[in-house]
Scaffold this active site. Structure first.
Site, PDB file in Angstrom:
ATOM      1  N   ARG A 110       0.728  -1.226   0.099  1.00  0.00           N
ATOM      2  CA  ARG A 110       0.014  -0.027  -0.013  1.00  0.00           C
ATOM      3  C   ARG A 110       0.923   1.052  -0.149  1.00  0.00           C
ATOM      4  O   ARG A 110       0.768   2.216  -0.726  1.00  0.00           O
ATOM      5  CB  ARG A 110      -0.917  -0.183   1.112  1.00  0.00           C
ATOM      6  CG  ARG A 110      -1.933  -1.017   1.196  1.00  0.00           C
ATOM      7  CD  ARG A 110      -2.694  -1.158   2.422  1.00  0.00           C
ATOM      8  NE  ARG A 110      -3.834  -2.367   2.538  1.00  0.00           N
ATOM      9  CZ  ARG A 110      -3.485  -3.213   3.425  1.00  0.00           C
ATOM     10  NH1 ARG A 110      -2.833  -2.887   4.602  1.00  0.00           N
ATOM     11  NH2 ARG A 110      -4.497  -4.472   3.265  1.00  0.00           N
ATOM     12  N   PHE A 131     -12.173  -5.000  -5.590  1.00  0.00           N
ATOM     13  CA  PHE A 131     -12.209  -5.833  -4.582  1.00  0.00           C
ATOM     14  C   PHE A 131     -11.649  -5.138  -3.289  1.00  0.00           C
ATOM     15  O   PHE A 131     -10.624  -5.546  -2.339  1.00  0.00           O
ATOM     16  CB  PHE A 131     -11.233  -7.030  -4.846  1.00  0.00           C
ATOM     17  CG  PHE A 131     -11.762  -7.743  -6.055  1.00  0.00           C
ATOM     18  CD1 PHE A 131     -12.597  -8.748  -6.051  1.00  0.00           C
ATOM     19  CD2 PHE A 131     -10.882  -7.609  -7.033  1.00  0.00           C
ATOM     20  CE1 PHE A 131     -12.979  -9.243  -7.097  1.00  0.00           C
ATOM     21  CE2 PHE A 131     -11.340  -8.057  -8.200  1.00  0.00           C
ATOM     22  CZ  PHE A 131     -12.207  -9.060  -8.276  1.00  0.00           C
ATOM     23  N   ASP A 134     -16.672  -2.731  -4.123  1.00  0.00           N
ATOM     24  CA  ASP A 134     -16.650  -4.060  -3.308  1.00  0.00           C
ATOM     25  C   ASP A 134     -18.039  -4.660  -3.530  1.00  0.00           C
ATOM     26  O   ASP A 134     -18.968  -3.997  -3.401  1.00  0.00           O
ATOM     27  CB  ASP A 134     -16.328  -3.991  -1.743  1.00  0.00           C
ATOM     28  CG  ASP A 134     -15.886  -5.447  -1.256  1.00  0.00           C
ATOM     29  OD1 ASP A 134     -14.511  -5.763  -1.407  1.00  0.00           O
ATOM     30  OD2 ASP A 134     -16.620  -6.032  -0.799  1.00  0.00           O
ATOM     31  N   ASN A 146     -20.323  -6.540  -8.307  1.00  0.00           N
ATOM     32  CA  ASN A 146     -19.290  -7.526  -8.640  1.00  0.00           C
ATOM     33  C   ASN A 146     -18.180  -6.955  -9.408  1.00  0.00           C
ATOM     34  O   ASN A 146     -18.539  -6.457 -10.569  1.00  0.00           O
ATOM     35  CB  ASN A 146     -20.246  -8.786  -9.209  1.00  0.00           C
ATOM     36  CG  ASN A 146     -19.183  -9.866  -9.457  1.00  0.00           C
ATOM     37  OD1 ASN A 146     -18.121  -9.895 -10.124  1.00  0.00           O
ATOM     38  ND2 ASN A 146     -19.834 -11.009  -9.241  1.00  0.00           N
ATOM     39  N   ALA A 147     -17.056  -7.176  -9.147  1.00  0.00           N
ATOM     40  CA  ALA A 147     -15.898  -6.605  -9.884  1.00  0.00           C
ATOM     41  C   ALA A 147     -15.727  -7.118 -11.218  1.00  0.00           C
ATOM     42  O   ALA A 147     -15.452  -6.243 -12.173  1.00  0.00           O
ATOM     43  CB  ALA A 147     -14.691  -6.628  -9.066  1.00  0.00           C
ATOM     44  N   ASP A 164      -7.322  -6.366  -5.885  1.00  0.00           N
ATOM     45  CA  ASP A 164      -6.517  -7.167  -4.842  1.00  0.00           C
ATOM     46  C   ASP A 164      -7.912  -7.792  -4.391  1.00  0.00           C
ATOM     47  O   ASP A 164      -8.395  -7.780  -3.385  1.00  0.00           O
ATOM     48  CB  ASP A 164      -6.219  -6.238  -3.476  1.00  0.00           C
ATOM     49  CG  ASP A 164      -5.792  -6.769  -2.315  1.00  0.00           C
ATOM     50  OD1 ASP A 164      -5.279  -7.975  -2.496  1.00  0.00           O
ATOM     51  OD2 ASP A 164      -5.784  -6.140  -1.214  1.00  0.00           O
ATOM     52  N   CYS A 179      -3.454 -13.443  -3.519  1.00  0.00           N
ATOM     53  CA  CYS A 179      -2.898 -13.967  -2.310  1.00  0.00           C
ATOM     54  C   CYS A 179      -3.271 -15.496  -2.171  1.00  0.00           C
ATOM     55  O   CYS A 179      -3.310 -16.246  -0.856  1.00  0.00           O
ATOM     56  CB  CYS A 179      -3.769 -13.389  -1.146  1.00  0.00           C
ATOM     57  SG  CYS A 179      -5.731 -13.583  -1.185  1.00  0.00           S
TER      58      CYS A 179
END
Length: 391
Positions: free
Chosen positions: A208, A224, A246, A274-275, A295, A335
């Protein structure tokens, strides 16, 4: 001491320093033991390997704590390990207001997580062996870090594999579980009781901070966004405008509070959508941004669903590339532990090929240094963050 004798297989992984021993790697056990108790581990030739706690209810049946035959697992052991972990953070982290104090296996305390948010700590004991020492761990944390309070976030399903109940609550002190903390000089609210994981994702802290030079005077799309951590940083670093996206309205409500806390509401717009759908809509509508941040949560938590995850990562990155202005930046993360850094980079290359974009790799990043990577344990390396320029 109960002795566990291993089979003649996978020894290189174990001898290299990976602390997990699977049930299938155990040949036999000599002596009595109780679940969560300490055992000594030997190879098939009866050479000492290490000492750790055992629980045959889990496929990860032994987690090694030490490779020193003379080191006992007692109060002194935990004080030393926790002190070493904290001294490491004090040495390498610029900002100790918020950080991961203990990162399980990478701090040689398998299945123990401790996060710090201002004056408060959140703890997870994710195995039966570590659960048995919880009170000792709390006492040691109070002595070393002197927090105002400690909260337990053991409401995770992995504990059920260990035969432990899900639970959460106060371990030290009685306090409001909605707290304020700082990260990179930016203020945030954290819900210690109900936020995801321990309340906030500290592993992206340095990533960040890294966006500073790319977002100044930029029109930014943050997908997100969860509770707005990247968005608030972008605004703090001088973004002209940020759209925070988001699928969860509850997460966006907290994101709005975080933006408001720092005084940036006039430059931020919040979109509950919804992205995947929004990126497609913006692509079809020829909408453009200077910077897009992706992300997402983990798209896969097992090897069986990696192919689906790859498709998902490719789609969002492909769509993002198409809505970035010439020379703009894509800040994209994964992730998913089962998506390797090389695989993630290949996904980006494939998306660039399909969109006829020329991509320049500016930064190749991973999790913050308070989430150290143990080379012997691939599981400790999971976060990928790429900063790319799109042409």
């Amino acid at each position: 001491m109960t002795n566990v004798i291993l089979r003649n297989e996978n020894l290189k992984r174990i001898l290299s320093g990976h602390p997990w021993i699977y049930k299938t790697e155990i040949d036999h056990i000599e002596g009595e033991y109780e679940p969560g108790g300490i055992v000594d581990v030997y190879d098939y030739k009866k050479n000492f390997i290490g000492r750790g706690y055992i629980n045959l209810k889990s496929m990860i049946s032994i987690r090694l704590l030490t490779y020193d035959r003379d080191e006992l697992i007692n109060e002194e052991f935990f004080k030393k390990r926790i002190s070493n972990a904290w001294e490491y953070r004090k040495k390498i982290m610029k900002d100790l207001n918020s950080c991961r104090v203990i990162f399980g296996e990478a701090d040689f305390l398998p299945a123990l997580i401790v996060d710090k948010f201002g004056d408060y700590l959140v703890i997870q004991t994710l195995s039966l062996g570590m659960e048995r020492y919880k009170n000792l761990i709390v006492d040691t944390l109070v002595e070393l870090l002197k927090p105002k309070g400690i909260y337990e976030r053991n409401d995770v399903s992995v504990r059920e594999i260990e035969g432990l109940p899900k639970t959460k609550g106060y371990l030290y002190g009685n306090f409001n579980t909605i707290q304020q903390f700082e990260e990179n000089g930016v203020k945030f609210w954290v819900d210690l009781e109900n936020g995801q994981k321990t309340g906030y994702f500290l592993d992206q802290k340095e990533n960040r901070a890294a966006i500073k030079k790319y977002v100044k005077e930029a029109d930014v799309l943050d997908c997100f966004s969860h509770t707005g951590s990247f968005s608030v940083h972008a605004l703090h670093y001088g973004a002209k405008r940020v759209e925070t996206v988001d699928i969860s309205q509850a997460a966006l409500d907290i994101a709005k509070k975080n933006v408001e806390l720092n005084g940036y509401l006039d430059r931020c717009h919040f979109t509950c959508d919804n992205a995947f759908d929004l990126l497609k809509k913006y692509d079809e509508g020829k909408k453009k941004f200077d910077v897009v941040i992706l992300d997402p949560p983990a798209f896969t938590k097992s090897k069986e669903t990696v192919k689906d995850a790859i498709r998902g990562y490719k789609e969002i990155n492909l769509r993002a590339m198409k809505i970035i202005n010439e020379g703009g930046f894509l800040i994209t993360c994964s992730c998913s532990q089962h998506i390797s850094p090389d695989t993630f980079l290949d996904i980006i290359k494939d998306a660039a090929y399909d969109t006829h974009k020329n991509i320049r790799l500016i930064e190749k990043r991973t999790q913050s240094k308070d989430h150290p990577i143990l080379l012997a344990s691939n599981e400790t390396e999971y976060l990928k963050c790429l900063i790319l320029q799109v042409f």
